[in-house]
Design a protein around this motif. Sequence first.
Motif: not given
Length: 314
Positions: A1-16
């Motif tokens: 199956m073809n898959r999008m090239r995406l990272p395995k982990k992401v870091r979010l910075c909360e700015v609320s």
Amino acid sequence: MNRMRLPKKVRLCEVSTRDGFQAEDKWIATDDKVRLIHLLQEAGISAMEVTSFVHPLAIPQLKDAEEVVERVRDLPGIALRALVPNVRGAARAVSVGIREVKCILSASDAHSLANTNCTVDEALAKIRAIAEFAIKNGIKASGSLSVAFGCPYEGHVPLAQVERLIRAYLELGILEITLADTTGMANPQQVFAYFGELKSLFPAAVFSAHFHNTRGLAQANVLAALQQGITEFDSSVAGLGGCPYAPGASGNIATEDLVYMLSETGIETGIDLEKLLKTSAEMKEVVGHDGGSFLLQAGIPRKHDRPTGQIKRK
């Protein structure tokens, strides 16, 4: 199956508690701000732009910056940064324990004048002083580039202008730089092209993204950035936020919407979505509204009882 090239982990910075609160007219009690920060930390938020050390007359909602930081600076497992417009703001931040300051720079003179009362080149002089202060005091200085994709006053921002300002940041020793779509004027093709070119030109830089959902393209823009290897994003629970000095600015991409999208595509964030959604509802209760959170309205998908047949409408 073809898959999008995406990272395995992401870091979010909360700015609320910075971007999300800065345009609110109704005073948000310091106790509520502190309580919400605790809830965000408990949900797994590991990075937060907690406040801004600007003059109280410019952003009255953040006049309690020192007290807020003093009351949350010892929370475990969360890195706090603060937005600062000048050396005085940086000194205030450091005095209460902030170890990372975020510099403010616009990609257009018009937005810079509206937002910080100075031109882009005058703002760079202030940032130079902040960078020197950071080195002297052993703290980290990172940078933002507002209206990086489009300015509500000047329109499209050429990539050459963005390149010039990224180069200026790097010359000051500021290597971590956020491109901000302050009023939601970016599109996925532009985001993909800009990050691709900038990463090629400036391999020493560490880029992140800050998208507003003004025209409904924030998640599509995140996806475009992900495909260029960007793994750090700003977001705001309940979709709150907006620059008070930019016409038409509206909320950030909602943290819960972003966590849901990332989780559904197999990308780890380390954030508990159930707890985060409860915090988002609490944020809406405290502020009195949300900024356009889809998950806050629809909830996390769940299976319903299997029907035995069609229920006729009366």
